[in-house]
Design a protein around this motif. Structure first.
Motif, short mmCIF file in Angstrom:
data_model
loop_
_atom_site.label_atom_id
_atom_site.label_comp_id
_atom_site.label_asym_id
_atom_site.label_seq_id
_atom_site.Cartn_x
_atom_site.Cartn_y
_atom_site.Cartn_z
N ASN A 20 -26.99 -78.21 56.73
CA ASN A 20 -27.61 -78.69 55.49
C ASN A 20 -28.72 -79.67 55.85
OD1 ASN A 20 -28.06 -80.54 53.18
ND2 ASN A 20 -26.47 -79.31 52.19
N LEU A 21 -29.98 -79.25 55.66
CA LEU A 21 -31.10 -80.08 56.10
C LEU A 21 -31.17 -81.40 55.34
CD1 LEU A 21 -33.57 -80.33 57.93
CD2 LEU A 21 -34.93 -79.24 56.13
N ALA A 22 -30.99 -81.37 54.03
CA ALA A 22 -31.09 -82.60 53.24
C ALA A 22 -30.05 -83.62 53.70
CB ALA A 22 -30.91 -82.29 51.76
N GLN A 23 -28.85 -83.14 53.95
CA GLN A 23 -27.77 -84.02 54.41
C GLN A 23 -28.11 -84.63 55.77
OE1 GLN A 23 -23.07 -83.24 54.54
NE2 GLN A 23 -24.15 -81.98 56.03
N SER A 24 -28.62 -83.79 56.67
CA SER A 24 -28.95 -84.27 58.01
C SER A 24 -30.12 -85.23 57.99
CB SER A 24 -29.26 -83.08 58.93
OG SER A 24 -28.09 -82.35 59.23
N LEU A 25 -31.12 -84.97 57.17
CA LEU A 25 -32.27 -85.87 57.11
C LEU A 25 -31.88 -87.24 56.58
CD1 LEU A 25 -35.20 -83.57 55.93
CD2 LEU A 25 -34.82 -84.57 58.19
N SER A 26 -31.00 -87.27 55.61
CA SER A 26 -30.51 -88.55 55.10
C SER A 26 -29.83 -89.33 56.22
CB SER A 26 -29.53 -88.32 53.95
OG SER A 26 -28.98 -89.54 53.50
N PHE A 27 -29.01 -88.66 56.99
CA PHE A 27 -28.30 -89.30 58.09
C PHE A 27 -29.27 -89.78 59.17
CE2 PHE A 27 -26.47 -88.93 62.35
CZ PHE A 27 -25.38 -89.77 62.25
N TYR A 28 -30.16 -88.90 59.60
CA TYR A 28 -31.02 -89.23 60.73
C TYR A 28 -32.09 -90.26 60.40
CZ TYR A 28 -28.98 -86.00 64.05
OH TYR A 28 -28.12 -85.39 64.94
N THR A 29 -32.52 -90.34 59.16
CA THR A 29 -33.53 -91.34 58.80
C THR A 29 -32.89 -92.66 58.39
OG1 THR A 29 -33.63 -90.47 56.53
CG2 THR A 29 -35.23 -89.61 58.13
N GLU A 30 -31.86 -92.64 57.55
CA GLU A 30 -31.27 -93.87 57.04
C GLU A 30 -30.28 -94.51 58.00
OE1 GLU A 30 -29.59 -93.01 53.22
OE2 GLU A 30 -31.39 -91.94 52.54
N VAL A 31 -29.48 -93.69 58.67
CA VAL A 31 -28.44 -94.23 59.56
C VAL A 31 -28.97 -94.40 60.99
CG1 VAL A 31 -26.15 -93.83 60.53
CG2 VAL A 31 -26.61 -93.25 58.13
N ILE A 32 -29.52 -93.33 61.55
CA ILE A 32 -30.01 -93.41 62.93
C ILE A 32 -31.32 -94.19 62.99
CG2 ILE A 32 -30.75 -92.10 64.96
CD1 ILE A 32 -27.75 -91.94 64.35
N GLY A 33 -32.22 -93.95 62.03
CA GLY A 33 -33.47 -94.70 62.02
C GLY A 33 -34.66 -93.97 62.58
N LEU A 34 -34.62 -92.62 62.56
CA LEU A 34 -35.76 -91.82 63.00
C LEU A 34 -36.70 -91.56 61.84
CD1 LEU A 34 -33.83 -89.33 65.30
CD2 LEU A 34 -35.51 -91.02 66.06
N ARG A 35 -37.92 -91.13 62.16
CA ARG A 35 -38.93 -90.83 61.15
C ARG A 35 -39.24 -89.34 61.14
NH1 ARG A 35 -43.70 -94.67 63.03
NH2 ARG A 35 -44.80 -93.54 61.37
N ILE A 36 -39.56 -88.80 59.97
CA ILE A 36 -39.88 -87.38 59.83
C ILE A 36 -41.35 -87.17 60.20
CG2 ILE A 36 -40.02 -85.40 58.27
CD1 ILE A 36 -37.84 -86.76 56.58
N LEU A 37 -41.59 -86.31 61.20
CA LEU A 37 -42.95 -85.94 61.57
C LEU A 37 -43.43 -84.72 60.78
CD1 LEU A 37 -43.26 -86.14 65.47
CD2 LEU A 37 -44.24 -87.67 63.77
N GLU A 38 -42.56 -83.72 60.72
CA GLU A 38 -42.87 -82.47 60.03
C GLU A 38 -41.62 -81.98 59.32
OE1 GLU A 38 -44.21 -79.66 62.88
OE2 GLU A 38 -45.81 -80.94 63.66
N GLN A 39 -41.81 -81.23 58.25
CA GLN A 39 -40.66 -80.70 57.52
C GLN A 39 -41.03 -79.44 56.77
OE1 GLN A 39 -38.89 -83.52 54.78
NE2 GLN A 39 -37.47 -82.01 53.94
N THR A 40 -40.11 -78.46 56.81
CA THR A 40 -40.21 -77.27 55.97
C THR A 40 -38.93 -77.20 55.16
OG1 THR A 40 -39.13 -75.72 57.49
CG2 THR A 40 -41.49 -76.12 57.81
N SER A 41 -38.70 -76.10 54.50
CA SER A 41 -37.48 -75.97 53.69
C SER A 41 -36.22 -75.90 54.55
CB SER A 41 -37.56 -74.74 52.80
OG SER A 41 -37.69 -73.56 53.59
N THR A 42 -36.37 -75.51 55.83
CA THR A 42 -35.18 -75.35 56.68
C THR A 42 -35.28 -76.08 58.02
OG1 THR A 42 -36.08 -73.29 57.59
CG2 THR A 42 -34.57 -73.11 55.70
N THR A 43 -36.41 -76.71 58.31
CA THR A 43 -36.58 -77.37 59.61
C THR A 43 -37.18 -78.75 59.46
OG1 THR A 43 -38.83 -76.53 60.01
CG2 THR A 43 -36.99 -75.13 60.72
N ALA A 44 -37.02 -79.56 60.48
CA ALA A 44 -37.64 -80.88 60.51
C ALA A 44 -37.82 -81.33 61.95
CB ALA A 44 -36.81 -81.90 59.74
#
Length: 295
Positions: A20-44
């Motif tokens: 689940n991309l939305a779930q993973s992005l929430s975890f990786y940005t808010e908890v881990i502290g990484l930033r999104i460089l690129e994103q599609t509907s299924t990848t980041a």
């Protein structure tokens, strides 16, 4: 005698298969502290410095979320290396604030925190001690341990720093640790063919650590999922590939020549090469220049 890998060889991005991309992005940005460089509907593509990819995420159809304790080959954990103990303390404060279940260890060469993402991909976040403090035993293996970390000391190091600021831009992929089919097979591939130096032959732990340039380990190899463990299902969440970054095209070409001579299949793609180790772990081999051009 096997060729020794160039000392400036490092690790690059790790690509993960997720459910689940939305779930993973929430975890990786808010908890881990990484930033999104690129994103599609299924990848980041995720980074710490705003330009260098560290984690690639791909949501796969009909994903089977891997169990917490895997019985297959593949990822045990990947490890994000922070530039200082203070930064590790800040991460610790953020993980506590998010109520994330944590493992921890003082490895003597480093201090580490352990956790998992929503798909049970193992993560280590750590800070090294100065190399001058690393010790080797009579066999030349680094002396490591799993002592308790100094929780209070780390939190004091963090001080009153803003825990929402994310990972520091100097964060890099420090190492990966893999479940394998066997130590002899892993030794032949990673030491004999790729040329990584053995820096930890830990028979009592059923593990082998290898590295370039005298580092305490770039790749950990274990049989904790069982000797001869099967490869995971193609629908399972987990590791798609990890990346080895050579300093130049000559070093990459030499590695590919050895692999091809040993009968290892090599797939060329966008200036990089993909190979698969004896444990069905996929590896991207590239150079610094290609990595910079392709992010």
């Amino acid at each position: 005698m096997s060729a020794s890998i160039h000392p400036d060889t490092v690790l690059g991005a790790v690509k993960l298969k997720i459910s689940n991309l939305a779930q993973s992005l929430s975890f990786y940005t808010e908890v881990i502290g990484l930033r999104i460089l690129e994103q599609t509907s299924t990848t980041a593509v995720l980074a710490a410095d705003g330009k260098t990819a560290l984690i690639l995420l791909e949501q796969i159809p009909d994903a089977i979320v891997a169990p917490e304790r895997r019985g297959t080959t593949g990822l045990y954990h990947y490890a994000l290396l922070l530039p200082s103990r203070k930064e590790l303390g800040i991460v610790l404060k953020r993980l506590i604030a998010h109520r994330i279940p944590l493992g921890q260890a003082d490895h003597l060469v480093s201090e580490a925190l352990y956790l998992s993402d929503p798909d049970h991909n193992g993560i280590e976040i750590y800070a090294d001690r100065p190399r001058s403090e690393w010790k080797r035993d009579v066999n030349g293996d680094y002396v490591m341990a799993t002592d308790p970390i100094d929780w209070e000391g780390l939190l004091l190091e963090a001080g009153e720093e803003d825990i929402t600021k994310g990972l520091p831009p100097e964060t890099i992929m420090g190492h990966v640790h893999l479940h394998t089919v066997g130590i002899p097979e892993s030794r032949t591939f990673y030491n004999g063919l790729l040329g990584f130096d053995i820096v930890g032959d830990y028979t009592q732990m059923r593990a082998l650590f290898v590295s370039a340039g005298g580092y305490h380990h770039h790749i950990g190899l274990n049989v904790w999922a069982g000797i001869g463990a099967p490869a995971p299902s193609s629908r399972s969440t987990g590791l798609d590939y990890f990346t080895i970054v050579y300093p130049d095209s000559g070093e990459l070409s030499s590695a590919l020549e050895r692999l091809l001579a040993a009968g290892i299949s090599v797939e060329q793609q966008d200036g990089a090469a993909f190979v698969t180790d004896p444990s069905s772990v996929r590896i991207k081999l590239t150079t610094r220049l290609v990595q910079q051009n392709n992010r």
